[in-house]
Design an enzyme around this catalytic site. Structure first.
Site, PDB file in Angstrom:
ATOM      1  N   GLN A 249       0.726  -1.168   0.073  1.00 26.50           N
ATOM      2  CA  GLN A 249      -0.061   0.029  -0.035  1.00 26.50           C
ATOM      3  C   GLN A 249       1.025   1.252   0.034  1.00 26.50           C
ATOM      4  O   GLN A 249       0.215   2.618  -0.554  1.00 26.50           O
ATOM      5  CB  GLN A 249      -0.959  -0.105   1.067  1.00 26.50           C
ATOM      6  CG  GLN A 249      -2.089  -1.347   1.307  1.00 26.50           C
ATOM      7  CD  GLN A 249      -2.751  -1.042  -0.185  1.00 26.50           C
ATOM      8  OE1 GLN A 249      -3.268  -0.065  -0.488  1.00 26.50           O
ATOM      9  NE2 GLN A 249      -2.771  -2.360  -0.778  1.00 26.50           N
ATOM     10  N   HIS A 252       1.439   3.327  -3.391  1.00 28.83           N
ATOM     11  CA  HIS A 252       0.427   4.149  -3.964  1.00 28.83           C
ATOM     12  C   HIS A 252       0.952   5.624  -4.325  1.00 28.83           C
ATOM     13  O   HIS A 252       0.557   6.168  -5.295  1.00 28.83           O
ATOM     14  CB  HIS A 252      -0.792   4.405  -3.269  1.00 28.83           C
ATOM     15  CG  HIS A 252      -1.776   3.310  -3.180  1.00 28.83           C
ATOM     16  ND1 HIS A 252      -2.828   3.290  -4.434  1.00 28.83           N
ATOM     17  CD2 HIS A 252      -2.085   2.106  -2.539  1.00 28.83           C
ATOM     18  CE1 HIS A 252      -3.708   2.200  -4.329  1.00 28.83           C
ATOM     19  NE2 HIS A 252      -3.050   1.530  -3.162  1.00 28.83           N
ATOM     20  N   GLU A 319      -7.971   3.962   6.507  1.00 29.69           N
ATOM     21  CA  GLU A 319      -8.799   3.657   5.323  1.00 29.69           C
ATOM     22  C   GLU A 319      -8.800   2.174   5.203  1.00 29.69           C
ATOM     23  O   GLU A 319      -9.995   1.691   5.210  1.00 29.69           O
ATOM     24  CB  GLU A 319      -8.196   4.151   4.023  1.00 29.69           C
ATOM     25  CG  GLU A 319      -9.006   3.867   2.712  1.00 29.69           C
ATOM     26  CD  GLU A 319      -8.029   3.998   1.543  1.00 29.69           C
ATOM     27  OE1 GLU A 319      -6.834   4.598   1.635  1.00 29.69           O
ATOM     28  OE2 GLU A 319      -8.552   3.716   0.384  1.00 29.69           O
ATOM     29  N   HIS A 320      -7.691   1.424   5.307  1.00 26.35           N
ATOM     30  CA  HIS A 320      -7.701   0.002   5.320  1.00 26.35           C
ATOM     31  C   HIS A 320      -6.962  -0.484   6.574  1.00 26.35           C
ATOM     32  O   HIS A 320      -6.261   0.207   7.143  1.00 26.35           O
ATOM     33  CB  HIS A 320      -6.558  -0.397   4.333  1.00 26.35           C
ATOM     34  CG  HIS A 320      -6.861   0.033   2.793  1.00 26.35           C
ATOM     35  ND1 HIS A 320      -5.943   0.913   2.238  1.00 26.35           N
ATOM     36  CD2 HIS A 320      -7.866  -0.308   1.993  1.00 26.35           C
ATOM     37  CE1 HIS A 320      -6.480   1.298   0.943  1.00 26.35           C
ATOM     38  NE2 HIS A 320      -7.664   0.538   0.820  1.00 26.35           N
ATOM     39  N   ASP A 353      -9.039  -4.374  -2.755  1.00 28.41           N
ATOM     40  CA  ASP A 353      -8.282  -3.016  -3.895  1.00 28.41           C
ATOM     41  C   ASP A 353      -9.226  -3.563  -5.130  1.00 28.41           C
ATOM     42  O   ASP A 353      -9.524  -2.736  -6.177  1.00 28.41           O
ATOM     43  CB  ASP A 353      -7.129  -2.935  -3.858  1.00 28.41           C
ATOM     44  CG  ASP A 353      -6.678  -2.002  -2.804  1.00 28.41           C
ATOM     45  OD1 ASP A 353      -7.486  -1.388  -1.970  1.00 28.41           O
ATOM     46  OD2 ASP A 353      -5.546  -1.898  -2.520  1.00 28.41           O
ATOM     47  N   HIS A 412     -46.627  29.422  11.767  1.00 32.86           N
ATOM     48  CA  HIS A 412     -46.680  27.974  11.846  1.00 32.86           C
ATOM     49  C   HIS A 412     -47.951  27.359  12.400  1.00 32.86           C
ATOM     50  O   HIS A 412     -48.781  26.500  12.128  1.00 32.86           O
ATOM     51  CB  HIS A 412     -45.801  27.248  12.434  1.00 32.86           C
ATOM     52  CG  HIS A 412     -44.558  27.238  11.689  1.00 32.86           C
ATOM     53  ND1 HIS A 412     -43.701  28.229  11.159  1.00 32.86           N
ATOM     54  CD2 HIS A 412     -43.514  26.183  11.147  1.00 32.86           C
ATOM     55  CE1 HIS A 412     -42.573  28.147  10.565  1.00 32.86           C
ATOM     56  NE2 HIS A 412     -42.590  26.745  10.357  1.00 32.86           N
TER      57      HIS A 412
HETATM   58  N1  NAI Z   1      -9.089   6.759  -1.004  1.00 33.41           N
HETATM   59  C1  NAI Z   1      -9.186   5.514  -1.819  1.00 33.41           C
HETATM   60  O1  NAI Z   1     -10.304   5.111  -1.747  1.00 33.41           O
HETATM   61  C2  NAI Z   1      -8.255   5.325  -3.135  1.00 33.41           C
HETATM   62  C3  NAI Z   1      -7.310   6.513  -3.282  1.00 33.41           C
HETATM   63  N2  NAI Z   1      -6.295   6.269  -4.370  1.00 33.41           N
HETATM   64  C4  NAI Z   1      -5.339   7.326  -4.248  1.00 33.41           C
HETATM   65  O2  NAI Z   1      -5.829   8.069  -5.703  1.00 33.41           O
HETATM   66  C5  NAI Z   1      -4.389   8.806  -5.866  1.00 33.41           C
HETATM   67  C6  NAI Z   1      -4.464   8.762  -7.209  1.00 33.41           C
HETATM   68  O3  NAI Z   1      -3.300   9.732  -7.577  1.00 33.41           O
HETATM   69  P1  NAI Z   1      -2.880   9.946  -9.027  1.00 33.41           P
HETATM   70  O4  NAI Z   1      -2.145   8.929  -9.376  1.00 33.41           O
HETATM   71  O5  NAI Z   1      -1.782  11.495  -9.026  1.00 33.41           O
HETATM   72  O6  NAI Z   1      -4.029  10.293  -9.748  1.00 33.41           O
HETATM   73  P2  NAI Z   1      -5.192  11.235  -9.808  1.00 33.41           P
HETATM   74  O7  NAI Z   1      -6.061  10.833 -11.040  1.00 33.41           O
HETATM   75  O8  NAI Z   1      -5.875  11.340  -8.600  1.00 33.41           O
HETATM   76  O9  NAI Z   1      -4.724  12.597 -10.255  1.00 33.41           O
HETATM   77  C7  NAI Z   1      -3.913  12.900 -11.701  1.00 33.41           C
HETATM   78  C8  NAI Z   1      -4.486  14.472 -11.786  1.00 33.41           C
HETATM   79  O10 NAI Z   1      -3.814  15.237 -10.535  1.00 33.41           O
HETATM   80  C9  NAI Z   1      -3.667  16.880 -11.301  1.00 33.41           C
HETATM   81  N3  NAI Z   1      -2.438  17.305 -10.719  1.00 33.41           N
HETATM   82  C10 NAI Z   1      -1.316  16.609 -10.722  1.00 33.41           C
HETATM   83  N4  NAI Z   1      -0.140  17.613 -10.492  1.00 33.41           N
HETATM   84  C11 NAI Z   1      -0.992  18.647  -9.964  1.00 33.41           C
HETATM   85  C12 NAI Z   1      -0.736  19.906  -9.328  1.00 33.41           C
HETATM   86  N5  NAI Z   1       0.517  20.438  -9.058  1.00 33.41           N
HETATM   87  N6  NAI Z   1      -1.765  20.957  -9.202  1.00 33.41           N
HETATM   88  C13 NAI Z   1      -3.053  20.681  -9.634  1.00 33.41           C
HETATM   89  N7  NAI Z   1      -3.257  19.281 -10.198  1.00 33.41           N
HETATM   90  C14 NAI Z   1      -2.481  18.681 -10.234  1.00 33.41           C
HETATM   91  C15 NAI Z   1      -3.641  16.389 -12.875  1.00 33.41           C
HETATM   92  O11 NAI Z   1      -4.577  16.864 -13.179  1.00 33.41           O
HETATM   93  C16 NAI Z   1      -3.983  15.151 -13.013  1.00 33.41           C
HETATM   94  O12 NAI Z   1      -4.908  14.853 -14.096  1.00 33.41           O
HETATM   95  C17 NAI Z   1      -3.453   8.163  -4.844  1.00 33.41           C
HETATM   96  O13 NAI Z   1      -3.214   9.202  -3.817  1.00 33.41           O
HETATM   97  C18 NAI Z   1      -4.088   6.996  -4.389  1.00 33.41           C
HETATM   98  O14 NAI Z   1      -3.487   6.764  -3.078  1.00 33.41           O
HETATM   99  C19 NAI Z   1      -6.606   5.341  -5.267  1.00 33.41           C
HETATM  100  C20 NAI Z   1      -7.694   4.615  -5.124  1.00 33.41           C
HETATM  101  C21 NAI Z   1      -8.676   4.444  -3.929  1.00 33.41           C
HETATM  102  O1  3SL Z   2      -7.216   3.414  -1.394  1.00 34.38           O
HETATM  103  C1  3SL Z   2      -7.451   2.363  -1.848  1.00 34.38           C
HETATM  104  O2  3SL Z   2      -8.655   1.843  -1.642  1.00 34.38           O
HETATM  105  C2  3SL Z   2      -6.549   1.823  -3.010  1.00 34.38           C
HETATM  106  O3  3SL Z   2      -5.761   1.143  -2.265  1.00 34.38           O
HETATM  107  C3  3SL Z   2      -7.269   1.021  -4.139  1.00 34.38           C
HETATM  108  S1  3SL Z   2      -6.428   0.529  -5.607  1.00 34.38           S
HETATM  109  O4  3SL Z   2      -5.042  -0.031  -4.782  1.00 34.38           O
HETATM  110  O5  3SL Z   2      -5.891   1.807  -5.756  1.00 34.38           O
HETATM  111  O6  3SL Z   2      -6.925  -0.133  -6.186  1.00 34.38           O
HETATM  112 ZN    ZN Z   3      -4.029  -0.374  -2.927  1.00 37.77          ZN
END
Ligand code: NAI
Ligand code: 3SL
Ligand code: ZN
Length: 435
Positions: A249, A252, A319-320, A353, A412
């Site tokens: 994890q 990420h 979260e997890h 996940d 009322h």
């Molecule tokens: N809480 C949950 O259930 C889950 C959380 N996640 C999280 O999602 C996230 C994915 O992140 P990413 O790979 O970055 O994809 P993302 O799709 O969340 O972000 C990408 C976007 O960030 C924007 N960006 C990048 N740098 C920037 C800046 N300096 N200023 C403004 N905008 C900017 C861009 O527009 C880009 O399209 C991770 O932090 C991961 O841990 C992923 C799956 C599940």
């Molecule tokens: O935050 C989450 O749930 C992620 O770990 C999901 S995933 O691994 O990006 O699919």
């Molecule tokens: Zn994950």
């Protein structure tokens, strides 16, 4: 015994929050004023993409061709599991009506929102599973307009597997746009999209902050920002598996906290020795992410006993949450703050996940203190209705008039008075609040 931190994090989810807030506020303001063109400008700036924003059926078909049959089968398997779990959740709450008093009938209806915007992240990895988790639950809830949205990978556009999964799971539109601009486009109804009633899905700190700032104007599922994970392990846990699960994890992102809470110093030390080795063995981007996450955000905490471990875990509200310790039922009954719980070594966060069926869109940064993860219920409004016979509402009218007067709300009170006088013209009522 006080908790002992064998490793304490110099950074937390709150670090840099103010800077992120300022960046996001600025982008949202510009897009609100500049519309489609401004959103497109940001797509170009952040994702080097100036291609079409809304995908056509031809685009979807072309993406499907690029996905292997083996992966299609796995996506179908995971989708079926997520759908079945979501259907059971939907069945667990229902409409009802009851006679609260004779002649006074009230009921509950559960109505899906009309339009949902489902964000699937795509900055660092291609989050195919997020498309499944968000779109499938929206579809099972009965949402009529589902937009899936994900960042383009440069001029290549959205990852073909994300397009394939979103389409399979029931998206009506697919938007090739990420980050704040993607969330804004769905909220403001840019590019001809229906204005979303709710924005769901995970994302990085910019996506999570955009949802937080737009909340009110649009509904949101929760704050689902950078992933965090906590493992509760006792002295009998397998240090290798604990270490692998922590690293799984931490990959990420550079800001994904992982925490180990244990009552065994010996286990803690074995895990702390092993984690850097496992990180070193990962491929490039994953290694860089996990290395920074472990260095800056990870913690290893030794507690006196399982009660103290549980209390510590509830404070972090991860979260997890994984338990690799004896007496799993005790933990299931004791723990109160987590997005999703993984009991025993035989399961792991990665299963949830990707494919086991529980949702992976989950509350981060401590928000599991007050909310669970994404479910059909997040798209559904529990609303109420009532009707009454004249006799059935008589007592209610009297109580309403008097309570309203006590409150000083004469308007009322008169809404009740007028009915009593109309329906029971021959009766006298004491409708003052005083004895
Ligand atoms: N809480 C949950 O259930 C889950 C959380 N996640 C999280 O999602 C996230 C994915 O992140 P990413 O790979 O970055 O994809 P993302 O799709 O969340 O972000 C990408 C976007 O960030 C924007 N960006 C990048 N740098 C920037 C800046 N300096 N200023 C403004 N905008 C900017 C861009 O527009 C880009 O399209 C991770 O932090 C991961 O841990 C992923 C799956 C599940
Ligand atoms: O935050 C989450 O749930 C992620 O770990 C999901 S995933 O691994 O990006 O699919
Ligand atoms: Zn994950």
């Amino acid at each position: 015994m006080a908790r002992t931190y064998l490793k304490k994090a110099p950074r937390t989810a709150q670090t840099d929050a103010t800077e992120t807030q300022g960046i996001v506020r600025g982008i949202l303001t510009e897009i609100r004023e500049g519309g489609d063109a401004k959103a497109q400008e940001y797509a170009d700036k952040f994702d080097n993409y100036s291609g079409p924003t809304l995908l056509t059926q031809d685009d979807i078909d072309a993406a499907s061709v690029k996905v292997s049959q083996k992966l299609k089968d796995d996506i179908q398997f995971a989708h079926d599991n997520v759908r079945r779990f979501a259907e059971a959740q939907k069945a667990s709450s229902s409409d009802f009506e009851m006679e609260i008093q004779p002649g006074l009938i009230a009921g509950q209806r559960i109505i899906p929102v009309n339009a949902a915007g489902c964000y699937a992240p795509g900055g660092r990895y291609s989050h195919v599973a997020s498309a499944m988790m968000t779109v499938t639950t929206a579809s099972v809830a009965g949402v009529q307009h589902i937009t899936a949205c994900s960042p383009p990978q440069g001029e290549e556009g959205v990852s073909p597997a994300i397009i394939y999964a979103a389409n399979l799971c029931g998206a009506h539109k697919i938007l090739s746009m990420g980050g704040v601009q993607g969330v804004a486009a769905m909220t403001y109804g840019l590019f001809g999209l229906p204005k979303a009633d709710i924005i769901v899905g995970p994302g990085n700190q910019f996506v999570a902050e955009a949802k937080r700032q737009l909340f009110g104007q649009v509904g949101i599922d929760m704050i689902a920002g950078p992933t965090d994970s906590l493992i509760l392990a006792d002295g009998n846990a397998d240090a290798e598996i604990v270490a692998v699960d922590l690293v799984s994890q931490a990959e990420h992102g550079y800001n994904s906290p992982v925490w180990l809470v244990t009552d065994s110093t010996d286990l803690a030390q074995k895990v702390m020795t092993r984690v850097p080795e496992l990180i070193e063995d990962l491929p490039g981007l994953n290694r860089d992410n996990a290395f920074a996450a472990w260095r800056d955000y990870a913690e290893v905490i030794v507690c006196a006993d399982r009660e103290e471990m549980a209390a510590c875990s509830d404070e972090y509200a991860p979260e997890h949450l994984t338990v690799q310790a004896a007496d799993l039922d005790w933990w299931l009954n004791r723990l109160t703050c987590y997005g999703s719980l993984f009991l025993g070594e035989e399961t792991t966060v990665s299963y949830g996940d990707k494919a086991s069926g529980t949702n992976h869109v989950l509350p981060t940064s401590g928000s599991a203190r007050y909310t669970g993860g994404l479910s059909v219920h997040k798209y559904m409004k529990t609303v109420t209705w009532q009707r009454a016979t004249r006799d059935g509402a008589k007592r209610v009218a009297e109580a309403t008039a008097r309570i309203s007067r006590l409150e000083g709300m004469e308007g009322h009170a008169r809404a009740a008075d007028v009915r009593l006088h109309k329906y029971f013209p021959t009766e006298n009522f004491d409708l003052s609040a005083q004895d």
